[in-house]
Design a protein around this motif. Structure first.
Motif, PDB file in Angstrom:
ATOM      1  N   PRO A   1       6.338   2.329   3.123  1.00 48.79           N
ATOM      2  CA  PRO A   1       7.027   1.216   2.516  1.00 48.79           C
ATOM      3  C   PRO A   1       8.297   1.861   1.918  1.00 48.79           C
ATOM      4  O   PRO A   1       8.003   2.510   0.876  1.00 48.79           O
ATOM      5  CB  PRO A   1       5.966   0.898   1.572  1.00 48.79           C
ATOM      6  N   ASN A   2       9.482   1.677   2.308  1.00 46.39           N
ATOM      7  CA  ASN A   2      10.825   1.987   1.571  1.00 46.39           C
ATOM      8  C   ASN A   2      10.811   1.592   0.263  1.00 46.39           C
ATOM      9  O   ASN A   2      10.604   0.352   0.006  1.00 46.39           O
ATOM     10  CB  ASN A   2      12.228   1.620   2.429  1.00 46.39           C
ATOM     11  N   GLY A   3      11.205   2.472  -0.819  1.00 46.26           N
ATOM     12  CA  GLY A   3      11.424   1.968  -2.232  1.00 46.26           C
ATOM     13  C   GLY A   3      10.802   3.105  -3.125  1.00 46.26           C
ATOM     14  O   GLY A   3      10.562   4.110  -2.632  1.00 46.26           O
TER      15      GLY A   3
ATOM     16  N   ALA B   1      -8.676   9.183  -3.204  1.00 42.45           N
ATOM     17  CA  ALA B   1      -7.947   8.178  -2.359  1.00 42.45           C
ATOM     18  C   ALA B   1      -6.674   8.967  -1.808  1.00 42.45           C
ATOM     19  O   ALA B   1      -6.301   9.786  -2.812  1.00 42.45           O
ATOM     20  CB  ALA B   1      -8.122   6.784  -2.310  1.00 42.45           C
ATOM     21  N   THR B   2      -6.085   8.611  -0.819  1.00 38.56           N
ATOM     22  CA  THR B   2      -4.501   8.830  -0.569  1.00 38.56           C
ATOM     23  C   THR B   2      -3.552   7.759  -0.725  1.00 38.56           C
ATOM     24  O   THR B   2      -2.319   8.068  -0.801  1.00 38.56           O
ATOM     25  CB  THR B   2      -4.491   9.307   0.807  1.00 38.56           C
ATOM     26  N   THR B   3      -3.872   6.568  -1.020  1.00 40.58           N
ATOM     27  CA  THR B   3      -3.005   5.312  -0.994  1.00 40.58           C
ATOM     28  C   THR B   3      -3.508   4.683  -2.244  1.00 40.58           C
ATOM     29  O   THR B   3      -4.561   4.508  -2.637  1.00 40.58           O
ATOM     30  CB  THR B   3      -3.013   4.585   0.324  1.00 40.58           C
TER      31      THR B   3
ATOM     32  N   ALA C   1       1.678  -3.950  -6.889  1.00 40.00           N
ATOM     33  CA  ALA C   1       2.534  -4.786  -7.114  1.00 40.00           C
ATOM     34  C   ALA C   1       3.955  -4.752  -6.874  1.00 40.00           C
ATOM     35  O   ALA C   1       4.541  -3.621  -7.385  1.00 40.00           O
ATOM     36  CB  ALA C   1       2.212  -5.749  -8.184  1.00 40.00           C
ATOM     37  N   ILE C   2       4.693  -5.491  -6.058  1.00 42.38           N
ATOM     38  CA  ILE C   2       6.192  -5.358  -6.053  1.00 42.38           C
ATOM     39  C   ILE C   2       6.922  -6.075  -7.225  1.00 42.38           C
ATOM     40  O   ILE C   2       6.651  -7.194  -7.437  1.00 42.38           O
ATOM     41  CB  ILE C   2       6.576  -5.834  -4.490  1.00 42.38           C
TER      42      ILE C   2
ATOM     43  N   THR D   1       0.964  -1.208   0.050  1.00 47.19           N
ATOM     44  CA  THR D   1       0.081  -0.005   0.077  1.00 47.19           C
ATOM     45  C   THR D   1       0.780   1.202   0.232  1.00 47.19           C
ATOM     46  O   THR D   1       1.469   1.548   1.021  1.00 47.19           O
ATOM     47  CB  THR D   1      -0.866   0.120   1.357  1.00 47.19           C
ATOM     48  N   VAL D   2       0.696   1.911  -0.928  1.00 48.07           N
ATOM     49  CA  VAL D   2       1.900   3.180  -1.376  1.00 48.07           C
ATOM     50  C   VAL D   2       1.084   4.410  -0.926  1.00 48.07           C
ATOM     51  O   VAL D   2      -0.199   4.864  -1.674  1.00 48.07           O
ATOM     52  CB  VAL D   2       2.298   3.069  -2.702  1.00 48.07           C
ATOM     53  N   PRO D   3       1.423   5.240   0.109  1.00 46.01           N
ATOM     54  CA  PRO D   3       0.943   6.455   0.314  1.00 46.01           C
ATOM     55  C   PRO D   3       1.373   7.722  -0.585  1.00 46.01           C
ATOM     56  O   PRO D   3       2.084   8.433  -0.299  1.00 46.01           O
ATOM     57  CB  PRO D   3       1.371   6.771   1.756  1.00 46.01           C
TER      58      PRO D   3
END
Length: 314
Positions: A183-185, A52-54, A58-59, A36-38
């Motif tokens: 989520p780092n990345g 929405a904000t997030t 898929a990684i 889940t990416v903010p």
């Protein structure tokens, strides 16, 4: 005996297929490989038209996104083959300007034959904020930060006098997340905007396709963002100018290394590759006098590379 032999061979073939299929399934990202990416309200509205904000992404490596990327690649090649001009504009924030037409009077306005002149034209004659796109010209050996995002304007033949037709705009965006609560990345996306089928003369282009993927840090389980500080995906494009422009001696002198095109100027353009596991650092040993020093690190990070003519002569 023949029937028994056929059955035995069939069992071997089917057994091998089952083993191979099992191996492929285990090597594919599972359904749980989603983060889940903010992105925040501004990006969500700009990218997806969502309040929405997030967003769940898929990684990488992600082969569903790879199929979308291949589809978009084919569309991009089709768009560029029918173009009259292509201008790549780097930016730092989101792209908020996606026009279907751009006012241009050849009798009154300057010739638009470089990305810098294209940017100057839309700032002056289309009321585009000067801060939206960077006044930037290739990576140089100085402290100027390389833009992380870009918009590719694909222009075509116009049936409206006094206007340039924008056939499509491709937005490339990379967002880096480093906070402890995030989520780092990297969230990476490529999006295409073109005329809606039901409204071919609309003033604003509509989203027609794209793909997105999330890259984890190249360092497993990092405790600090500096451990993967060299991860990245830049530059997104390089502009090669006509060699004849070497007659114009310019500073900094490192800009001269990009004047290599014999007749027509062209771009190298890179898109994020959903099949890559991360955006970790790649060795780059070329000297600053060599143009490859500016982009050699991209070669190990993606298989999506385009050589695209600019069309107007520089």
């Amino acid at each position: 005996m023949e029937l028994l032999l056929v059955l035995a061979l069939s069992a071997v073939v089917l057994g091998s297929a089952v083993v191979i299929y099992g191996t492929l399934v285990r090597s594919q990202p599972s359904a749980s490989s989603v983060v889940t990416v903010p992105l925040g309200l501004e990006r969500m509205q700009n990218f997806y038209g969502s309040s929405a904000t997030t967003v769940n992404v898929a990684i990488a490596p992600q082969y569903g996104a790879l199929s979308l990327a291949e589809e978009l690649r084919e569309q991009f090649v089709t768009d560029t083959l029918s173009a009259t001009a292509i201008f790549c504009l780097p930016r730092d924030g989101v792209n908020t300007w996606r026009p279907s037409v751009i006012a241009h009077n050849p009798a009154l306005h300057d010739e638009i034959d470089t990305p810098q002149k294209f940017r100057a034209h839309i700032v002056t004659h289309a009321s585009v904020p000067a801060t939206l796109y960077r006044d930037y010209r290739n990576p140089l050996s100085n402290s100027v930060a390389v833009p992380q995002n870009a918009s590719i304007f694909v222009l075509g033949f116009s049936k409206w006098p006094g206007y340039l037709k924008v056939n499509a705009i491709y937005d490339i965006d990379l967002v880096r997340f480093t906070a402890a609560t995030e989520p780092n990345g990297f969230h990476a996306s490529v999006k295409r905007y073109a005329d809606a089928v039901s409204a071919p003369s609309s003033a604003t282009l509509s989203h027609t396709g794209g793909y997105e993927v999330f890259y984890s840090p190249s360092v497993p389980n990092p405790t600090h963002s500096t451990q993967w500080g060299t991860d990245g995906f830049a530059p997104l494009f390089i502009t090669f100018e006509r060699a004849a422009r070497l007659a114009l001696r310019e500073t900094p002198t490192t800009i001269e290394r990009f004047k290599r095109a014999a007749e027509r100027p062209f771009y190298f353009i890179w898109w994020p590759d959903p099949a890559a596991r991360h955006l970790g650092a790649v060795a780059n040993t070329f000297p600053s006098s060599d143009p490859r020093q500016a982009y050699n690190q991209i070669a190990g990070r993606t298989a999506f590379m385009f050589t695209v003519p600019m069309f107007p002569a520089l």
